[in-house]
Design a protein around this motif. Structure first.
Motif, PDB file in Angstrom:
ATOM      1  N   LEU A  67       0.906  -0.985   0.135  1.00  0.00           N
ATOM      2  CA  LEU A  67      -0.035  -0.150  -0.228  1.00  0.00           C
ATOM      3  C   LEU A  67       0.892   1.183   0.025  1.00  0.00           C
ATOM      4  O   LEU A  67       0.396   2.391  -0.542  1.00  0.00           O
ATOM      5  CB  LEU A  67      -0.921  -0.033   1.216  1.00  0.00           C
ATOM      6  CG  LEU A  67      -1.996  -1.194   1.226  1.00  0.00           C
ATOM      7  CD1 LEU A  67      -2.832  -1.058   2.880  1.00  0.00           C
ATOM      8  CD2 LEU A  67      -2.595  -1.311   0.269  1.00  0.00           C
ATOM      9  N   ARG A  68       2.079   1.141   0.658  1.00  0.00           N
ATOM     10  CA  ARG A  68       3.036   2.373   0.851  1.00  0.00           C
ATOM     11  C   ARG A  68       4.206   2.075   0.141  1.00  0.00           C
ATOM     12  O   ARG A  68       5.330   1.510   0.969  1.00  0.00           O
ATOM     13  CB  ARG A  68       3.023   2.775   2.157  1.00  0.00           C
ATOM     14  CG  ARG A  68       1.607   3.174   2.709  1.00  0.00           C
ATOM     15  CD  ARG A  68       1.409   4.693   2.971  1.00  0.00           C
ATOM     16  NE  ARG A  68       0.050   4.742   3.427  1.00  0.00           N
ATOM     17  CZ  ARG A  68      -0.791   5.675   3.009  1.00  0.00           C
ATOM     18  NH1 ARG A  68      -0.313   6.259   2.060  1.00  0.00           N
ATOM     19  NH2 ARG A  68      -2.076   5.767   3.189  1.00  0.00           N
ATOM     20  N   PRO A  69       4.330   1.848  -1.193  1.00  0.00           N
ATOM     21  CA  PRO A  69       5.668   1.336  -1.622  1.00  0.00           C
ATOM     22  C   PRO A  69       6.688   2.383  -1.532  1.00  0.00           C
ATOM     23  O   PRO A  69       6.503   3.520  -1.152  1.00  0.00           O
ATOM     24  CB  PRO A  69       5.385   1.027  -3.317  1.00  0.00           C
ATOM     25  CG  PRO A  69       4.195   1.386  -3.321  1.00  0.00           C
ATOM     26  CD  PRO A  69       3.427   2.043  -2.080  1.00  0.00           C
ATOM     27  N   LEU A  70       8.087   1.991  -1.715  1.00  0.00           N
ATOM     28  CA  LEU A  70       9.319   2.896  -1.567  1.00  0.00           C
ATOM     29  C   LEU A  70       8.999   4.137  -2.632  1.00  0.00           C
ATOM     30  O   LEU A  70       8.564   4.003  -3.923  1.00  0.00           O
ATOM     31  CB  LEU A  70      10.350   2.212  -2.295  1.00  0.00           C
ATOM     32  CG  LEU A  70      11.907   2.968  -1.993  1.00  0.00           C
ATOM     33  CD1 LEU A  70      11.975   3.005  -0.505  1.00  0.00           C
ATOM     34  CD2 LEU A  70      12.950   2.017  -2.786  1.00  0.00           C
ATOM     35  N   ILE A 322      -2.886  -6.698  -4.450  1.00  0.00           N
ATOM     36  CA  ILE A 322      -3.251  -6.268  -3.071  1.00  0.00           C
ATOM     37  C   ILE A 322      -4.480  -7.309  -2.750  1.00  0.00           C
ATOM     38  O   ILE A 322      -5.692  -6.967  -3.383  1.00  0.00           O
ATOM     39  CB  ILE A 322      -3.498  -5.042  -2.991  1.00  0.00           C
ATOM     40  CG1 ILE A 322      -2.182  -4.152  -3.267  1.00  0.00           C
ATOM     41  CG2 ILE A 322      -4.409  -4.676  -1.490  1.00  0.00           C
ATOM     42  CD1 ILE A 322      -2.542  -2.627  -3.325  1.00  0.00           C
ATOM     43  N   VAL A 323      -4.615  -8.154  -2.084  1.00  0.00           N
ATOM     44  CA  VAL A 323      -5.791  -9.333  -1.736  1.00  0.00           C
ATOM     45  C   VAL A 323      -6.209  -8.902  -0.322  1.00  0.00           C
ATOM     46  O   VAL A 323      -5.340  -9.002   0.440  1.00  0.00           O
ATOM     47  CB  VAL A 323      -5.063 -10.801  -1.654  1.00  0.00           C
ATOM     48  CG1 VAL A 323      -5.881 -11.796  -1.342  1.00  0.00           C
ATOM     49  CG2 VAL A 323      -4.366 -11.036  -3.169  1.00  0.00           C
ATOM     50  N   VAL A 324      -7.522  -8.834  -0.268  1.00  0.00           N
ATOM     51  CA  VAL A 324      -8.312  -8.302   0.992  1.00  0.00           C
ATOM     52  C   VAL A 324      -8.870  -9.638   1.131  1.00  0.00           C
ATOM     53  O   VAL A 324      -9.890 -10.164   0.667  1.00  0.00           O
ATOM     54  CB  VAL A 324      -9.067  -7.324   0.610  1.00  0.00           C
ATOM     55  CG1 VAL A 324     -10.012  -7.027   2.232  1.00  0.00           C
ATOM     56  CG2 VAL A 324      -8.573  -6.184   0.402  1.00  0.00           C
ATOM     57  N   LYS A 325      -8.510 -10.407   2.441  1.00  0.00           N
ATOM     58  CA  LYS A 325      -9.001 -11.569   2.927  1.00  0.00           C
ATOM     59  C   LYS A 325      -9.939 -11.684   4.443  1.00  0.00           C
ATOM     60  O   LYS A 325     -10.600 -12.310   4.535  1.00  0.00           O
ATOM     61  CB  LYS A 325      -7.985 -12.777   3.038  1.00  0.00           C
ATOM     62  CG  LYS A 325      -7.509 -13.134   2.122  1.00  0.00           C
ATOM     63  CD  LYS A 325      -6.135 -14.135   2.361  1.00  0.00           C
ATOM     64  CE  LYS A 325      -5.505 -14.795   1.165  1.00  0.00           C
ATOM     65  NZ  LYS A 325      -4.216 -15.190   1.558  1.00  0.00           N
ATOM     66  N   TRP A 330      -9.275   1.188   4.943  1.00  0.00           N
ATOM     67  CA  TRP A 330      -8.332   1.912   4.435  1.00  0.00           C
ATOM     68  C   TRP A 330      -8.640   3.527   4.659  1.00  0.00           C
ATOM     69  O   TRP A 330      -9.605   4.127   4.181  1.00  0.00           O
ATOM     70  CB  TRP A 330      -8.105   2.003   2.891  1.00  0.00           C
ATOM     71  CG  TRP A 330      -7.429   0.657   2.326  1.00  0.00           C
ATOM     72  CD1 TRP A 330      -6.867  -0.168   3.121  1.00  0.00           C
ATOM     73  CD2 TRP A 330      -7.326   0.237   0.973  1.00  0.00           C
ATOM     74  NE1 TRP A 330      -6.209  -1.206   2.488  1.00  0.00           N
ATOM     75  CE2 TRP A 330      -6.722  -1.087   1.084  1.00  0.00           C
ATOM     76  CE3 TRP A 330      -7.860   0.856  -0.361  1.00  0.00           C
ATOM     77  CZ2 TRP A 330      -6.410  -1.661  -0.063  1.00  0.00           C
ATOM     78  CZ3 TRP A 330      -7.631  -0.098  -1.228  1.00  0.00           C
ATOM     79  CH2 TRP A 330      -7.037  -1.369  -1.291  1.00  0.00           C
ATOM     80  N   ARG A 331      -8.069   4.189   5.783  1.00  0.00           N
ATOM     81  CA  ARG A 331      -8.529   5.330   6.336  1.00  0.00           C
ATOM     82  C   ARG A 331      -7.764   6.652   5.734  1.00  0.00           C
ATOM     83  O   ARG A 331      -8.364   7.547   5.869  1.00  0.00           O
ATOM     84  CB  ARG A 331      -8.573   5.231   7.800  1.00  0.00           C
ATOM     85  CG  ARG A 331      -9.626   4.241   8.486  1.00  0.00           C
ATOM     86  CD  ARG A 331      -8.979   3.969   9.816  1.00  0.00           C
ATOM     87  NE  ARG A 331      -8.909   5.341  10.634  1.00  0.00           N
ATOM     88  CZ  ARG A 331     -10.077   5.494  11.318  1.00  0.00           C
ATOM     89  NH1 ARG A 331     -11.143   4.823  11.294  1.00  0.00           N
ATOM     90  NH2 ARG A 331     -10.019   6.481  12.300  1.00  0.00           N
ATOM     91  N   GLY A 332      -6.334   6.305   5.102  1.00  0.00           N
ATOM     92  CA  GLY A 332      -5.912   7.382   4.596  1.00  0.00           C
ATOM     93  C   GLY A 332      -5.749   7.350   2.889  1.00  0.00           C
ATOM     94  O   GLY A 332      -6.149   6.263   2.448  1.00  0.00           O
ATOM     95  N   SER A 333      -5.429   8.286   2.402  1.00  0.00           N
ATOM     96  CA  SER A 333      -5.155   8.175   0.981  1.00  0.00           C
ATOM     97  C   SER A 333      -4.011   7.239   0.444  1.00  0.00           C
ATOM     98  O   SER A 333      -3.092   7.165   1.151  1.00  0.00           O
ATOM     99  CB  SER A 333      -4.858   9.706   0.514  1.00  0.00           C
ATOM    100  OG  SER A 333      -5.993  10.596   0.454  1.00  0.00           O
ATOM    101  N   LEU A 334      -4.410   6.739  -0.657  1.00  0.00           N
ATOM    102  CA  LEU A 334      -3.464   5.786  -1.017  1.00  0.00           C
ATOM    103  C   LEU A 334      -3.439   5.976  -2.613  1.00  0.00           C
ATOM    104  O   LEU A 334      -4.216   6.383  -3.356  1.00  0.00           O
ATOM    105  CB  LEU A 334      -3.952   4.305  -0.883  1.00  0.00           C
ATOM    106  CG  LEU A 334      -4.050   3.610   0.242  1.00  0.00           C
ATOM    107  CD1 LEU A 334      -5.148   2.613   0.515  1.00  0.00           C
ATOM    108  CD2 LEU A 334      -2.443   3.329   1.018  1.00  0.00           C
ATOM    109  N   ASP A 335      -2.124   5.732  -3.124  1.00  0.00           N
ATOM    110  CA  ASP A 335      -1.913   5.714  -4.454  1.00  0.00           C
ATOM    111  C   ASP A 335      -1.260   4.237  -4.876  1.00  0.00           C
ATOM    112  O   ASP A 335      -0.201   4.023  -4.705  1.00  0.00           O
ATOM    113  CB  ASP A 335      -0.850   7.000  -4.732  1.00  0.00           C
ATOM    114  CG  ASP A 335      -1.410   8.360  -4.462  1.00  0.00           C
ATOM    115  OD1 ASP A 335      -2.059   8.635  -5.280  1.00  0.00           O
ATOM    116  OD2 ASP A 335      -0.705   8.623  -3.479  1.00  0.00           O
ATOM    117  N   LEU A 336      -2.198   3.649  -5.531  1.00  0.00           N
ATOM    118  CA  LEU A 336      -1.655   2.387  -5.693  1.00  0.00           C
ATOM    119  C   LEU A 336      -1.173   1.998  -7.102  1.00  0.00           C
ATOM    120  O   LEU A 336      -1.779   2.396  -8.005  1.00  0.00           O
ATOM    121  CB  LEU A 336      -2.922   1.123  -5.468  1.00  0.00           C
ATOM    122  CG  LEU A 336      -3.615   1.237  -4.104  1.00  0.00           C
ATOM    123  CD1 LEU A 336      -4.619   0.520  -3.979  1.00  0.00           C
ATOM    124  CD2 LEU A 336      -2.420   1.169  -3.042  1.00  0.00           C
ATOM    125  N   SER A 337      -0.368   0.937  -7.297  1.00  0.00           N
ATOM    126  CA  SER A 337       0.257   0.454  -8.738  1.00  0.00           C
ATOM    127  C   SER A 337      -0.505  -0.863  -8.812  1.00  0.00           C
ATOM    128  O   SER A 337      -0.169  -1.364 -10.100  1.00  0.00           O
ATOM    129  CB  SER A 337       1.857   0.381  -8.537  1.00  0.00           C
ATOM    130  OG  SER A 337       2.358   1.722  -8.582  1.00  0.00           O
TER     131      SER A 337
END
Ligand SMILES: [Zn+2]
Length: 416
Positions: A67-70, A322-325, A330-337
């Motif tokens: 969720l928070r990559p380099l 990104i697997v949700v089981k 997700w309460r903060g903003s995210l920028d996903l690849s």
């Protein structure tokens, strides 16, 4: 029959069985890529907006590296000198010195230490998930600039001509400072040094998207001595305050005496702080709240600081999903690849903004649940993502619930 033929027959039997199972459990997909489609497919529930969502730095801390990559912050370097050309590094030495310093700062950022304060704390030392990259502005430069200016080159942090907060050198020489963090390497003023009363301190100051560093030229053989100074000043640029105070906005950085080195006295008791945002001889620890503040600025689409970061979230990366089981928020903003898949029994609640990479999707598998709670899902790179794919099998389907204002933008469902 020979044994080979048995194997072939057996394989055909197994394959036809698998095929039959797949036919029986056929899954169909419905795409939700617009507001209208959402209203048609999803269940609307009434719920007030959670005022804490999108706000708390801890919701931006890099606990999950998918969720928070380099992230990579662009830097360039300016060496300031007078017209005599004798008060700063030569071009060759300057490049070498700052490359070593920045590499050392990057290395220290990968080795975040456990906090020494408070005593017996269980504060996690997360991977900070950011690094610096020396970045040219064009093909004509390499990100290092050498200036000669008799007026603006020197640093003074004491006396009547004190100029550490002055931005004139930045205004005149900063290059591409909307997308690159400009670092100014400045010598202390030679006239002040000559008096013997002025100390060539190792010091820095963060001003907007630029920072000034001083004391480096006076210690020409120890670039690594300034690595944590760079990390400290970049910390300021990305919103961190000195952490020995109470009001730094983080509960995981306790108030303390801010000693450079503890000596066991009442004035400087053991253990001392090792936090990056204090003045101490370590500066090797960054807390989850501090990292959350930095990543919150990386994620803030209206912040000028986000533009200093290479937008790697624009690149789709299909090598991971990104697997949700289970029950996830997700309460903060995210920028996903990556693609997102919500499995049977899994539930994902999105409470803030999510940018999805070009061509990516969120799949809600049969028995999975997606809850869109006053949120926005878009592509922040001027591209299109593939929307939410709701899967149905014979017996079950994926479920979407939404509440409040939900924006689904930039999907391939919208004909441009
Ligand atoms: Zn500071």
């Amino acid at each position: 029959m020979r044994s080979n033929e048995y194997i072939v027959l057996f394989s055909i039997l197994i394959l036809s069985l698998i095929f039959q199972i797949q036919c029986n459990k056929r899954t169909s997909y419905l795409t939700v890529g617009t507001q209208a489609a959402l209203e048609e497919v999803a269940v609307r529930e009434t719920k007030q907006k959670d005022i804490r969502s999108c706000v708390d730095p801890l919701d931006y801390a890099p606990y999950d590296t998918l969720l928070r990559p380099l992230r990579h912050i662009r830097l360039n370097v300016h060496f300031m000198d007078s017209s005599t050309g004798i008060h700063n590094f030569s071009e060759q030495k300057g490049r070498k010195y700052m490359k070593t310093l920045i590499a050392n700062a990057n290395d220290r950022l990968t080795r975040n230490n456990k906090m020494k304060l408070p005593v017996n704390n269980d504060t996690p030392n997360l991977s900070p998930q950011y690094q610096y990259v020396i970045t040219p502005t064009s093909k004509d430069d390499d990100g290092f600039f050498f200036h000669q200016d008799d007026e603006l080159s020197f640093f003074l942090n004491k006396g009547k001509d004190k100029n550490n907060y002055n931005r004139d050198v930045i205004k005149k020489y900063a290059i591409s400072d909307d997308t690159i963090l400009n670092v100014f390497v400045m010598p202390h003023h030679p006239d002040s040094l000559k008096t013997g009363r002025y100390k060539a301190a190792s010091t820095g100051i963060a001003l907007g998207t630029s920072l000034k560093l001083a004391g480096l030229v006076e210690q020409p053989d120890k670039p690594w001595n300034f690595a944590t100074l760079l990390n400290h000043e970049v910390g300021h640029i990305f919103g961190l305050r000195h952490s020995w105070y109470k009001n730094d906005g983080c509960d995981d950085t306790p108030v303390h005496k801010n000693c450079w080195q503890p000596d066991g006295t009442e004035k400087c008791p053991e253990p001392g702080s090792n936090n990056m945002m204090d003045y101490n001889n370590s500066q090797m620890a960054i807390t989850p709240c501090q990292l959350g503040k930095i990543h919150k600025n990386f994620s803030n689409t209206s912040s000028e600081l986000r533009k200093l970061v290479i937008p790697s979230w624009c690149d789709f990366d299909g090598s991971k999903t990104i697997v949700v089981k289970d029950q996830t928020q997700w309460r903060g903003s995210l920028d996903l690849s990556h693609n997102v898949v919500i499995k049977k029994g899994g539930s994902l609640t999105i409470k803030c903004r999510v940018s999805m990479a070009k061509g990516s999707s969120i799949t809600v598998e049969p028995g999975g649940k997606l809850i869109l709670d006053h949120c926005k899902i878009h592509n922040d790179c001027g591209e299109q993502w593939n929307g939410i794919q709701v899967a149905s099998s014979n017996s079950e389907q994926g479920e979407i619930i939404y509440m409040g204002e939900v924006q689904i933008e930039n999907t391939t469902s919208v004909k441009s």
